[in-house]
Design an enzyme around this catalytic site. Structure first.
Site, PDB file in Angstrom:
ATOM      1  N   CYS A 333      11.030  44.862 -15.547  1.00  0.00           N
ATOM      2  CA  CYS A 333      12.000  44.047 -16.498  1.00  0.00           C
ATOM      3  C   CYS A 333      11.114  42.838 -16.378  1.00  0.00           C
ATOM      4  O   CYS A 333       9.890  42.996 -17.070  1.00  0.00           O
ATOM      5  CB  CYS A 333      13.109  43.304 -16.238  1.00  0.00           C
ATOM      6  SG  CYS A 333      13.437  42.382 -17.910  1.00  0.00           S
ATOM      7  N   HIS A 430      16.417  48.821 -15.570  1.00  0.00           N
ATOM      8  CA  HIS A 430      16.689  48.525 -14.096  1.00  0.00           C
ATOM      9  C   HIS A 430      17.398  49.220 -13.684  1.00  0.00           C
ATOM     10  O   HIS A 430      18.124  50.444 -14.282  1.00  0.00           O
ATOM     11  CB  HIS A 430      17.682  46.801 -14.289  1.00  0.00           C
ATOM     12  CG  HIS A 430      17.324  45.708 -14.457  1.00  0.00           C
ATOM     13  ND1 HIS A 430      16.446  44.941 -13.645  1.00  0.00           N
ATOM     14  CD2 HIS A 430      16.595  45.342 -15.984  1.00  0.00           C
ATOM     15  CE1 HIS A 430      15.552  43.863 -14.417  1.00  0.00           C
ATOM     16  NE2 HIS A 430      16.332  44.106 -15.379  1.00  0.00           N
TER      17      HIS A 430
END
Length: 487
Positions: A333, A430
Site C-alpha cells: 500500500c 493488505h
C-alpha cells in the site's frame, strides 16, 4: 431486551480489546448471539467490514471472536491519525471529514446520533453486546460531548466494568482516583471492576481488593493474569510496536521500518508467527540491518510525510545498499507507493499540494486522488501462483512500466508491480501474508521448507484459549448473570 456491558479502562492500553474479544468468544461458546461494539476508535489499523467500509481491526478481531460477520456499525466512528494533531474521521465506514484534535471536540456531539443508531443496529436480534470504551472515563476534561465512554454509557444506559492494569503500577490509586473524580451520574454506571495483567500469586492482592472496596464500594469481578494466548492475537494499536522485542533468532531475517504513520501493521503478524522467521521492527534512529534478507515497507496513513521521514532517517541509503547486496523488498500500500519514482498529491489530500521523489526502486508513479478504495478482495499471486485473500484501503492511482509485471490479479484487475530483476515487489493488497499458501511460497523462495501453518486457525485457537482463561478467573456469579449459567 438485548443485554449489554461496557468495558472502560483506567487508562489507555489496559487490555480492554483482548478482554472484550475473550468475553465475545466465551459468550459465543455458550451459544449466545453476541456482538462487539466500540463507539469511537482511534487507530490506523483498519479493516474492511463485510457490509463495506472501514472499521478498526480490533472490532474485526472481536467479530471473529463472536463468530459473526464484521459490520461498520460495530465501530461507527473511527479516527485515523494523519498528523500530530489531526485525523481523518470515518463514520459508519465512510470518510466523513478530517479535523484537528481541538476542532474534533466540537464535532463529537454531531456524531452521537450515528453512534446510537449503530448501537441499535448491532443490538437488533442479539442476546448480548460487549462494548469497548476508549482511553479512560477519568479524562473528565473531555467529558463534555463524550461519545466514547460515559457519554455513550449514560445515553445508552449500559452498565460499565472498569479495567485496571496492575502491571503498570498504581492500580489501586487509578481505580480509587477514577471513582473520586467522576460525576455522580457517571459513577452510578460502574457495576464493578476487573484487575488485568497480574503476575504471581493472586492472593497477594486480597488486601488491595478490600482497599478498593472500602474506598469505592465496587465489587471486584476478577483478577486476570497475563493471558498467554493474547500474544498470538493481532495487535490493535501502534503503541504495541514500542514493546515488541526483537524476534527470536530465525533462519530468515525480515526487517520492517516503523514509519511515523504506520498503518495496518498487523499485516506482519503471520510472519512474526513463523518459527523460522526473525522479524525485526526498526525504530527511528536505528539502521536497517545489513543481514536482513527481506525488507518490508508497510502501509502508511500519510505516504508523502512518511517518505520524507524515511529519507531523514537515512533508511533510503540503507534500502539502496540492501538491494545492491541482492536483498529483496516488498512494499504494501503506502510502502508500495514509496518504492516508485514519484508521488504526486495535486489535490492536497495529505497536506499542501506537493510532488515528492520516491525511492526509485520500481519504475512507477503514484498520483493521490480524492476517491478512496475500500473493499475486501480475492486475488491471485503472480509470483507464487496461489490464491490470495485480503483487502484494499488506499488513496491514489499507480502506473508505470513495472506495472506490466503485476504482483497479483485482484478481482480480475492487475495489481502492483515487480522490478525487472524480480527483487522488488509492491502491492495494494493488505493481508497477503495471511495467505498460508503465499507465505509458504515466500519462505520456499528463500530456501526454507515453507511448511504450511494455518494462521487463521491459530488465531481462532488463541481466542478459545483466552476465553477459557477468562472463564477460569472471572467471578462465576457475575459471568453466569452476564452469560447465563452453564449447566
Amino acid at each position: 431486551m438485548t443485554k449489554a456491558i461496557m468495558l472502560q479502562g483506567t487508562g489507555s492500553d489496559v487490555g480492554k480489546t483482548v478482554l472484550v474479544a475473550g468475553l465475545c468468544r466465551l459468550a459465543a461458546n455458550r451459544g449466545l448471539k453476541v456482538r462487539p461494539f466500540k463507539p469511537q476508535n482511534m487507530s490506523n489499523n483498519a479493516a474492511v467490514a463485510e457490509d463495506g467500509g472501514e472499521i478498526g481491526r480490533a472490532q474485526w478481531l472481536q467479530s471473529l471472536a463472536a463468530r459473526v460477520p464484521a459490520s461498520v456499525h460495530m465501530n461507527p466512528v473511527l479516527l485515523k491519525p494523519q498528523s500530530e494533531n489531526g485525523s481523518q474521521i470515518i463514520v459508519q465506514g465512510k470518510v466523513w471529514g478530517q479535523a484537528k484534535a481541538r476542532d474534533y471536540q466540537g464535532l463529537k456531539p454531531q456524531l452521537l446520533g450515528a453512534v446510537l443508531d449503530s448501537f441499535a443496529t448491532v443490538s437488533a436480534g442479539a442476546d448480548l453486546i460487549v462494548v469497548e470504551g476508549a482511553g479512560s472515563p477519568g479524562e473528565i476534561n473531555l467529558r463534555a460531548g463524550d461519545i466514547a465512554n460515559m457519554g455513550f454509557a449514560t445515553r445508552a444506559n449500559v452498565p460499565v466494568v472498569l479495567v485496571g492494569d496492575i502491571d503498570r503500577g498504581g492500580v489501586i490509586a487509578s481505580l480509587v482516583g477514577t471513582h473520586a473524580i467522576l460525576a455522580e451520574e457517571d459513577r452510578r454506571m460502574i457495576a464493578g471492576y476487573i484487575i488485568n495483567k497480574f503476575r504471581g500469586d493472586v492472593s497477594l492482592f486480597d488486601d488491595g481488593i478490600r482497599s478498593v472496596g472500602d474506598f469505592t464500594g465496587w465489587p471486584c469481578f476478577g483478577v486476570v493474569p497475563w493471558l498467554k494466548a493474547a500474544g498470538r492475537l493481532p495487535a490493535e494499536d501502534s503503541v504495541v510496536l514500542e514493546r515488541l522485542a526483537k524476534g527470536a533468532s530465525g533462519a530468515l531475517k525480515i526487517a520492517v521500518p516503523v514509519l511515523s504513520r504506520i498503518a495496518n501493521f498487523d499485516d506482519l503478524d503471520p510472519l512474526r508467527a513463523e518459527p523460522d522467521v526473525e522479524l525485526v521492527f526498526v525504530r527511528a534512529g536505528e539502521v536497517l540491518p545489513a543481514d536482513a534478507a527481506l525488507i518490508v515497507l508497510p502501509g502508511s496513513k500519510s505516504t508523502i510525510s512518511d517518505l520524507l521521514d524515511f529519507r531523514a532517517q537515512g533508511w533510503d541509503r540503507d534500502l539502496a545498499a540492501h538491494v545492491r547486496r541482492g536483498g529483496r523488498v516488498i512494499g504494501i500500500c503506502g510502502g508500495y507507493q514509496m518504492l516508485g519514482r514519484l508521488v504526486r498529491d495535486p489535490f492536497g489530500i495529505e497536506g499542501p499540494a506537493s510532488e515528492v521523489q520516491g525511492l526509485g526502486l520500481l519504475d512507477i508513479e503514484t498520483e493521490m486522488t480524492p476517491e478512496k478504495t475500500v473493499r475486501n478482495s480475492g486475488a491471485w499471486s503472480s509470483e507464487h501462483n496461489v490464491a490470495l485473500s485480503g483487502y484494499e484501503i488506499h488513496l491514489g492511482v499507480t502506473r508505470g512500466p513495472d506495472c506490466e509485471r503485476p504482483s497479483s490479479v485482484i478481482d480480475g484487475r492487475a495489481d502492483g508491480a515487480i522490478s525487472a530483476d524480480g527483487r522488488v515487489m509492491g502491492t495494494y493488497l493488505h493481508g497477503l501474508f495471511g495467505s498460508d499458501a503465499y507465505r509458504a511460497g515466500l519462505l520456499r523462495s528463500f530456501g526454507l521448507s515453507g511448511e504450511r501453518m494455518n494462521y487463521r486457525e491459530s488465531v481462532d485457537r488463541a481466542l478459545d484459549d483466552v476465553a477459557a482463561e477468562l472463564e477460569a478467573v472471572l467471578d462465576k456469579r457475575w459471568l453466569d448473570d452476564l452469560l447465563g449459567s452453564r449447566a
